[in-house]
Design an enzyme around this catalytic site. Structure first.
Site, short mmCIF file in Angstrom:
data_model
loop_
_atom_site.label_atom_id
_atom_site.label_comp_id
_atom_site.label_asym_id
_atom_site.label_seq_id
_atom_site.Cartn_x
_atom_site.Cartn_y
_atom_site.Cartn_z
N CYS A 2 -59.74 16.15 15.74
CA CYS A 2 -59.97 16.52 17.14
C CYS A 2 -61.20 17.42 17.25
O CYS A 2 -61.37 18.36 16.47
CB CYS A 2 -58.80 17.23 17.78
SG CYS A 2 -57.33 16.22 17.89
N ARG A 27 -64.84 13.95 13.94
CA ARG A 27 -63.57 14.67 13.79
C ARG A 27 -62.37 13.87 14.31
O ARG A 27 -61.22 14.25 14.09
CB ARG A 27 -63.63 16.00 14.55
CG ARG A 27 -64.70 16.93 14.06
CD ARG A 27 -64.73 18.16 14.91
NE ARG A 27 -63.54 18.97 14.72
CZ ARG A 27 -63.39 19.90 13.80
NH1 ARG A 27 -64.37 20.15 12.98
NH2 ARG A 27 -62.28 20.58 13.70
N TRP A 73 -57.92 12.93 17.41
CA TRP A 73 -57.33 12.28 16.23
C TRP A 73 -55.84 12.50 16.40
O TRP A 73 -55.35 13.62 16.29
CB TRP A 73 -57.85 12.94 14.96
CG TRP A 73 -57.43 12.23 13.71
CD1 TRP A 73 -58.05 11.17 13.12
CD2 TRP A 73 -56.29 12.52 12.88
NE1 TRP A 73 -57.37 10.78 11.98
CE2 TRP A 73 -56.29 11.59 11.82
CE3 TRP A 73 -55.26 13.46 12.94
CZ2 TRP A 73 -55.31 11.59 10.82
CZ3 TRP A 73 -54.29 13.46 11.94
CH2 TRP A 73 -54.33 12.52 10.90
N ASN A 99 -57.04 21.35 19.74
CA ASN A 99 -57.14 20.81 18.38
C ASN A 99 -56.11 21.56 17.55
O ASN A 99 -56.11 22.79 17.54
CB ASN A 99 -58.55 21.06 17.85
CG ASN A 99 -58.66 20.82 16.35
OD1 ASN A 99 -57.92 20.00 15.80
ND2 ASN A 99 -59.55 21.53 15.70
N GLY A 100 -55.22 20.82 16.87
CA GLY A 100 -54.22 21.48 16.02
C GLY A 100 -52.84 20.91 16.25
O GLY A 100 -52.70 19.82 16.83
N GLU A 486 -62.88 8.95 -7.65
CA GLU A 486 -63.72 9.11 -6.46
C GLU A 486 -64.31 7.76 -6.02
O GLU A 486 -64.36 7.46 -4.83
CB GLU A 486 -64.82 10.14 -6.76
CG GLU A 486 -65.84 10.37 -5.66
CD GLU A 486 -65.26 10.86 -4.34
OE1 GLU A 486 -64.07 11.18 -4.26
OE2 GLU A 486 -66.02 10.87 -3.36
N LYS A 490 -63.66 6.12 -2.38
CA LYS A 490 -64.75 5.74 -1.48
C LYS A 490 -64.55 4.31 -0.99
O LYS A 490 -64.72 4.01 0.18
CB LYS A 490 -66.13 5.82 -2.17
CG LYS A 490 -66.70 7.18 -2.45
CD LYS A 490 -67.24 7.90 -1.24
CE LYS A 490 -66.21 8.70 -0.51
NZ LYS A 490 -65.76 9.95 -0.92
N GLU A 493 -61.45 4.05 1.42
CA GLU A 493 -61.68 4.77 2.68
C GLU A 493 -62.48 3.95 3.68
O GLU A 493 -62.13 3.89 4.85
CB GLU A 493 -62.51 6.03 2.42
CG GLU A 493 -61.75 7.26 2.05
CD GLU A 493 -62.69 8.44 1.86
OE1 GLU A 493 -62.39 9.50 2.39
OE2 GLU A 493 -63.75 8.31 1.18
N HIS A 509 -51.47 0.93 -20.04
CA HIS A 509 -50.09 1.28 -19.71
C HIS A 509 -49.73 0.86 -18.30
O HIS A 509 -48.98 1.56 -17.62
CB HIS A 509 -49.90 2.79 -19.91
CG HIS A 509 -50.24 3.23 -21.29
ND1 HIS A 509 -49.42 2.96 -22.37
CD2 HIS A 509 -51.33 3.86 -21.80
CE1 HIS A 509 -49.98 3.44 -23.47
NE2 HIS A 509 -51.15 3.98 -23.15
N LYS A 608 -62.68 13.56 9.51
CA LYS A 608 -63.49 14.32 8.55
C LYS A 608 -62.81 15.62 8.16
O LYS A 608 -62.89 16.05 7.02
CB LYS A 608 -64.84 14.60 9.21
CG LYS A 608 -65.82 15.35 8.35
CD LYS A 608 -66.47 14.41 7.40
CE LYS A 608 -67.36 15.10 6.40
NZ LYS A 608 -67.39 14.33 5.15
C1 G6P Z 1 -60.47 14.39 4.64
C2 G6P Z 1 -61.84 13.75 4.53
C3 G6P Z 1 -62.25 13.70 3.06
C4 G6P Z 1 -62.19 15.09 2.44
C5 G6P Z 1 -60.81 15.74 2.62
C6 G6P Z 1 -60.83 17.21 2.23
O1 G6P Z 1 -59.51 13.55 4.10
O2 G6P Z 1 -61.83 12.47 5.08
O3 G6P Z 1 -63.58 13.21 2.97
O4 G6P Z 1 -62.47 15.00 1.08
O5 G6P Z 1 -60.43 15.67 3.99
O6 G6P Z 1 -61.67 17.89 3.12
P1 G6P Z 1 -62.42 19.23 2.81
O7 G6P Z 1 -63.20 19.53 4.06
O8 G6P Z 1 -61.37 20.27 2.54
O9 G6P Z 1 -63.29 19.02 1.63
#
Ligand code: G6P
Length: 613
Positions: A2, A27, A73, A99-100, A486, A490, A493, A509, A608
């Site tokens: 949000c 956001r 969001w 937001n929250g 990672e 990626k 996501e 395994h 984000k």
């Molecule tokens: C969300 C984002 C990720 C990020 C994670 C942690 O899931 O989409 O890209 O790695 O939050 O966020 P931070 O701001 O704490 O690194």
């Protein structure tokens, strides 16, 4: 998670708010809405992106000098026009953006229904605005007083801005845990979830603290009180942000721009902290506390998502170089599993946004237990940066693509510096070894640049070949095991292809059962120390008709013979290889997602900055 933008001043509010919402769309992008005051309150809100809302708002010809806006969001209630913000009080007098999460919204809702309030949406936000309405009506209070009193009845996290139709001379804002920034211009004020909507209007900002209530008035004055109604003296910060940093600069997507920025952002993370001439590594935030950190019983790293992956690399780095025990925890698990934390522990919180609710809560828990808390954060002035006892900014600039790229490499850079700094303080590496590590680090930015250039062609080709896959496996060993995690994150996501990361040897395994000709297997094969073991892992995949895409060092001949595709990256000290091996994986996921027609910067269901649990 949000985004909020609000404006009060001498200009037309709507265009300022709409532009701000576009900047905050990373956001959340389930729905968007605005409330503008002119003769009365006009509200336009629509499911979907800001574009949807904008068409309706322009058709409605919104005009006025005070307004609030929101990009959502969803947390409570499905994604539709009714649940979109702003929400209104029952009498239509108040409008709110939030937001929250209000955790006690259920009990508040029952109590308010008992008083005759009728709810039209499924959101916790509507409960909040009706609570403020009730408090205001019962006490015949000003809006700021009603917001202050209502705040103390609320459990949870919130950043809100409220507008009052019957007193359209002010905006009232409040926050607990969720971020909110007040921008101070010439006879105008802004509220926003971060500085990006504000920067083109003013650089003077106040980061509101938890449990503060701020009022910004049309007459050019503002004030801030705490929940005890004591006047607060604000500290005015200068936003360290330029417009170019928050625009795409010719790239199709922010993610691509951010991948390409990494040679510069890694250099920025090291700026002033590394000197090859003096054979020096000096992490400012650590210097003052070096004895406490270097003599800790253990280091606990807490983080979420991509930041957790960089934390895992931190574990490998700090254990390898500084020989200190490190544990890496998902912040969400750590905070609720009754962990053992002592005053002799050091907790490192890693977060791009500095606002992730679970990471912030983990810091609070660690502080209560007496541990020393260190933040590795990107967003300057964010909650985690302020809550921790010390820390280092990664200085990557705004990261807007939801999939984190440059923040990851910035975090790994800081963790590398930290590991060397600690190792030196503990007398574990001699000057010659230190010089090698320092030289290797300062050469990373140019090698990242080379990796990006080397990758361009093979990555595009491989992406074209693989974009219709349904699954993918990522394998890595040692320092590159977290990179496999990672790479898989990626891909899933942004392209919605199911992907898993595994330690290469662990493949035997379980995941090996999945391998057939339709399963691409990405292998990070750059570790010198385990080269022959990786060769055998690749042979095991090939023996089962799997397709291998290997990330290898320039000039590699053996794996290049075995793998179906190879991507070459420059060599470096093995400890720092994640900073290079992650580059082709970021680019591959980007190009695969583009081929699949996905919105790379705004993947479905993600946000984000996750400021809720
Ligand atoms: C969300 C984002 C990720 C990020 C994670 C942690 O899931 O989409 O890209 O790695 O939050 O966020 P931070 O701001 O704490 O690194």
């Amino acid at each position: 998670m949000c985004g909020i933008v609000a404006y009060i001043g001498t200009k037309d509010a709507y265009p300022i708010i709409e532009k701000g919402l576009r900047r905050l769309e990373y956001r959340g992008y389930d729905s968007a809405g605005v409330a503008i005051f002119d003769q009365g309150l006009s509200i336009v809100k629509r499911q979907g992106k800001v574009d949807n809302m904008s068409k309706a708002a322009i058709a409605a010809g919104l005009r006025g000098r005070i307004g609030i806006g929101h990009t959502r969001w969803a947390t409570h209630g499905e994604v539709n026009d009714v649940n979109a913000h702003p929400h209104q009080s029952g009498d239509g007098r108040l409008a709110i953006v939030h937001n929250g999460i209000i955790e006690n919204y259920d009990s508040l809702k029952v109590a308010l229904e008992g008083l005759g309030h009728i709810f039209v949406s499924e959101t916790d936000t509507e409960v909040l605005v009706k609570l403020i309405e009730e408090v205001q009506r019962q006490g015949n209070l000003s809006l700021e007083e009603a917001v202050r009193q209502a705040s103390s009845k609320v459990v949870g996290a919130y950043a809100i801005v409220v507008i009052d139709r019957d007193d359209p001379t002010k905006l009232v804002a409040a926050r607990r845990a969720s971020p909110l920034v007040l921008g101070i211009g010439e006879n105008e004020f802004f509220f926003a979830s971060d500085g990006t909507p504000i920067v083109e209007h003013t650089k003077n900002v106040v980061y509101l603290e938890s449990d503060q209530v701020a009022v910004a008035r049309l007459d050019g004055t503002y004030s801030i009180v705490n929940l005890e109604n004591e006047m607060q003296t604000p500290f005015i910060h200068q936003l360290d942000l330029e417009i170019e940093q928050i625009e795409k600069g010719g790239y199709d997507y922010f993610m691509l721009k951010e991948i390409h920025e990494q040679p510069a952002t890694i250099a920025d993370a090291m700026r002033g902290r590394v000197s090859p001439e003096q054979n020096l590594i000096r992490l400012g935030g650590l210097v003052e506390h070096i004895d406490r950190v270097a003599n800790a019983d253990r280091i606990l790293i807490v983080a979420c998502g991509t930041s957790w992956h960089s934390g895992l690399i931190g574990e490998y780095l700090i254990e390898d170089l500084a020989r200190m025990p490190v544990e890496v925890e998902y912040a969400s698990e750590f905070r609720y599993r009754n962990p053992v934390i002592t005053e002799r522990d050091v907790v490192i919180a890693i977060s791009q946004s500095g606002e992730t609710a679970d990471t912030l809560a983990a810091v609070e828990l660690a502080k209560k237990a007496g541990a020393f808390c260190y933040g590795i954060v990107n967003v300057v002035g964010s909650s985690i940066a302020r809550e921790t006892d010390a820390g280092s900014y990664i200085h990557a600039g705004p990261e807007i693509g939801v999939a984190s790229t440059k923040a990851f490499t910035g975090q790994v850079t800081i963790l590398s510096l930290m590991a060397i700094h600690l190792a030196c303080h503990r007398g574990l590496i001699d000057d010659a070894r230190k010089q090698m590590l320092v030289n290797a680090l300062v050469n990373i930015p140019s090698k990242v640049e080379k990796a990006i250039a080397n990758c361009a062609k093979p990555v595009e080709f491989i992406a074209r070949e693989l974009y219709e896959s349904h699954n993918a496996l990522y394998l890595g060993r040692g320092f590159n095991f977290p990179v496999a995690l990672e790479g898989a994150l990626k891909l899933k996501e942004i392209s919605y292809i199911h992907a898993e990361g595994y330690p290469a040897a662990e493949m035997k395994h379980g995941p090996i059962a999945l391998i057939d000709e339709d399963m691409p297997v990405f292998v990070i094969a750059t570790n010198q120390s385990a080269y022959h073991k990786i060769v055998s892992n690749i042979e095991q995949v090939k023996a089962r008709n799997g397709m291998v895409i290997a990330i290898v060092l320039e000039g590699d001949s053996e794996i290049s013979q075995l793998a179906d595709f190879v991507i070459e990256i420059p060599d470096t000290e093995e400890q720092f290889s994640p900073l290079l091996s992650v580059i082709p994986l970021q680019l591959l996921s980007y190009h695969i997602a583009v081929h699949r027609g996905c919105n790379v910067d705004q993947p479905r269901n993600l946000a984000k900055s996750v400021t809720v649990e």
